[in-house]
Scaffold this motif. Structure first.
Motif, PDB file in Angstrom:
ATOM      1  N   ALA A   1      36.110  42.000  50.524  1.00 40.19           N
ATOM      2  CA  ALA A   1      36.639  40.803  49.861  1.00 40.19           C
ATOM      3  C   ALA A   1      35.710  39.614  50.097  1.00 40.19           C
ATOM      4  O   ALA A   1      35.473  38.807  49.192  1.00 40.19           O
ATOM      5  N   LYS A   2      35.160  39.517  51.293  1.00 39.46           N
ATOM      6  CA  LYS A   2      34.229  38.434  51.618  1.00 39.46           C
ATOM      7  C   LYS A   2      32.961  38.534  50.765  1.00 39.46           C
ATOM      8  O   LYS A   2      32.393  37.524  50.368  1.00 39.46           O
ATOM      9  N   GLN A   3      32.540  39.755  50.463  1.00 40.28           N
ATOM     10  CA  GLN A   3      31.363  39.983  49.611  1.00 40.28           C
ATOM     11  C   GLN A   3      31.701  39.851  48.129  1.00 40.28           C
ATOM     12  O   GLN A   3      30.848  40.039  47.283  1.00 40.28           O
ATOM     13  N   GLU A   4      32.969  39.556  47.845  1.00 38.03           N
ATOM     14  CA  GLU A   4      33.482  39.384  46.488  1.00 38.03           C
ATOM     15  C   GLU A   4      33.346  40.653  45.632  1.00 38.03           C
ATOM     16  O   GLU A   4      33.127  40.596  44.432  1.00 38.03           O
ATOM     17  N   LEU A   5      33.476  41.804  46.288  1.00 37.21           N
ATOM     18  CA  LEU A   5      33.480  43.084  45.572  1.00 37.21           C
ATOM     19  C   LEU A   5      34.897  43.465  45.182  1.00 37.21           C
ATOM     20  O   LEU A   5      35.110  44.144  44.182  1.00 37.21           O
ATOM     21  N   ILE A   6      35.862  43.035  46.007  1.00 38.03           N
ATOM     22  CA  ILE A   6      37.279  43.285  45.727  1.00 38.03           C
ATOM     23  C   ILE A   6      38.056  42.003  45.996  1.00 38.03           C
ATOM     24  O   ILE A   6      37.544  41.074  46.636  1.00 38.03           O
ATOM     25  N   ALA A   7      39.273  41.968  45.503  1.00 44.02           N
ATOM     26  CA  ALA A   7      40.212  40.891  45.830  1.00 44.02           C
ATOM     27  C   ALA A   7      41.510  41.545  46.273  1.00 44.02           C
ATOM     28  O   ALA A   7      41.960  42.515  45.656  1.00 44.02           O
ATOM     29  N   LEU A   8      42.078  41.038  47.348  1.00 40.86           N
ATOM     30  CA  LEU A   8      43.297  41.614  47.901  1.00 40.86           C
ATOM     31  C   LEU A   8      44.507  40.807  47.462  1.00 40.86           C
ATOM     32  O   LEU A   8      44.514  39.578  47.563  1.00 40.86           O
ATOM     33  N   HIS A   9      45.520  41.506  46.954  1.00 46.80           N
ATOM     34  CA  HIS A   9      46.771  40.885  46.516  1.00 46.80           C
ATOM     35  C   HIS A   9      47.928  41.741  47.035  1.00 46.80           C
ATOM     36  O   HIS A   9      48.316  42.706  46.391  1.00 46.80           O
ATOM     37  N   ASP A  10      48.455  41.416  48.201  1.00 49.50           N
ATOM     38  CA  ASP A  10      49.544  42.172  48.829  1.00 49.50           C
ATOM     39  C   ASP A  10      49.237  43.668  48.852  1.00 49.50           C
ATOM     40  O   ASP A  10      48.371  44.106  49.579  1.00 49.50           O
ATOM     41  N   HIS A  11      49.934  44.473  48.036  1.00 45.71           N
ATOM     42  CA  HIS A  11      49.725  45.925  48.013  1.00 45.71           C
ATOM     43  C   HIS A  11      48.846  46.345  46.846  1.00 45.71           C
ATOM     44  O   HIS A  11      48.913  47.491  46.393  1.00 45.71           O
ATOM     45  N   LYS A  12      48.045  45.430  46.372  1.00 42.18           N
ATOM     46  CA  LYS A  12      47.150  45.726  45.258  1.00 42.18           C
ATOM     47  C   LYS A  12      45.732  45.304  45.604  1.00 42.18           C
ATOM     48  O   LYS A  12      45.522  44.334  46.314  1.00 42.18           O
ATOM     49  N   ILE A  13      44.780  46.070  45.090  1.00 37.82           N
ATOM     50  CA  ILE A  13      43.377  45.776  45.285  1.00 37.82           C
ATOM     51  C   ILE A  13      42.741  45.645  43.909  1.00 37.82           C
ATOM     52  O   ILE A  13      42.807  46.566  43.094  1.00 37.82           O
ATOM     53  N   GLU A  14      42.129  44.501  43.660  1.00 35.78           N
ATOM     54  CA  GLU A  14      41.442  44.285  42.389  1.00 35.78           C
ATOM     55  C   GLU A  14      39.965  44.574  42.587  1.00 35.78           C
ATOM     56  O   GLU A  14      39.330  44.032  43.504  1.00 35.78           O
ATOM     57  N   LEU A  15      39.412  45.428  41.748  1.00 35.64           N
ATOM     58  CA  LEU A  15      37.979  45.725  41.804  1.00 35.64           C
ATOM     59  C   LEU A  15      37.260  44.654  40.996  1.00 35.64           C
ATOM     60  O   LEU A  15      37.260  44.673  39.766  1.00 35.64           O
ATOM     61  N   VAL A  16      36.640  43.714  41.693  1.00 40.70           N
ATOM     62  CA  VAL A  16      36.014  42.574  41.042  1.00 40.70           C
ATOM     63  C   VAL A  16      34.650  42.944  40.481  1.00 40.70           C
ATOM     64  O   VAL A  16      34.334  42.622  39.332  1.00 40.70           O
ATOM     65  N   ASP A  17      33.843  43.628  41.274  1.00 42.58           N
ATOM     66  CA  ASP A  17      32.478  43.970  40.855  1.00 42.58           C
ATOM     67  C   ASP A  17      32.265  45.473  41.013  1.00 42.58           C
ATOM     68  O   ASP A  17      31.750  45.943  42.005  1.00 42.58           O
ATOM     69  N   ILE A  18      32.643  46.212  39.993  1.00 43.18           N
ATOM     70  CA  ILE A  18      32.570  47.681  40.041  1.00 43.18           C
ATOM     71  C   ILE A  18      31.119  48.157  40.078  1.00 43.18           C
ATOM     72  O   ILE A  18      30.777  49.111  40.774  1.00 43.18           O
ATOM     73  N   GLU A  19      30.250  47.488  39.352  1.00 44.17           N
ATOM     74  CA  GLU A  19      28.847  47.906  39.294  1.00 44.17           C
ATOM     75  C   GLU A  19      28.180  47.849  40.675  1.00 44.17           C
ATOM     76  O   GLU A  19      27.377  48.698  40.999  1.00 44.17           O
ATOM     77  N   ALA A  20      28.498  46.825  41.445  1.00 43.52           N
ATOM     78  CA  ALA A  20      27.896  46.685  42.783  1.00 43.52           C
ATOM     79  C   ALA A  20      28.418  47.783  43.692  1.00 43.52           C
ATOM     80  O   ALA A  20      27.734  48.286  44.540  1.00 43.52           O
TER      81      ALA A  20
END
Length: 91
Positions: free
Chosen positions: A72-91
């Motif tokens: 999350a710190k590298q901005e590859l994912i974002a954490l939302h409670d019980h969900k994980i958002e894939l922010v940068d799939i290519e990386a």
């Protein structure tokens, strides 16, 4: 026989992943395998508690939390409670 062969191959791949790769790789591999299709929403809902996921990936729950925070710190994912958002799939 085909189904049995596929199951054996899956188990061999699983053993390779657990023994040859580090915890970060295993988590990223899990997330990408769960996501699989680029047309789907980039949000993965965790259906199991984090300690169960950690066990599945052969890491301690503390290690899983640390890896998630680092990604999350590298901005590859974002954490939302019980969900994980894939922010940068290519990386």
């Amino acid at each position: 026989m085909s189904l049995l062969s596929k199951r054996i191959q899956w188990l061999l791949d699983e053993v390779d992943n657990l023994t040859l790769h580090n915890a970060t790789f295993r988590l990223i591999y899990f997330l990408l395998e769960t996501h699989q299709h680029p047309n789907y929403c980039n949000i993965i809902s965790l259906d199991v508690p984090k300690h169960v996921l950690a066990s599945r990936l052969s890491v301690r729950p503390e290690t899983l939390s640390r890896i998630l925070k680092n990604l999350a710190k590298q901005e590859l994912i974002a954490l939302h409670d019980h969900k994980i958002e894939l922010v940068d799939i290519e990386a």
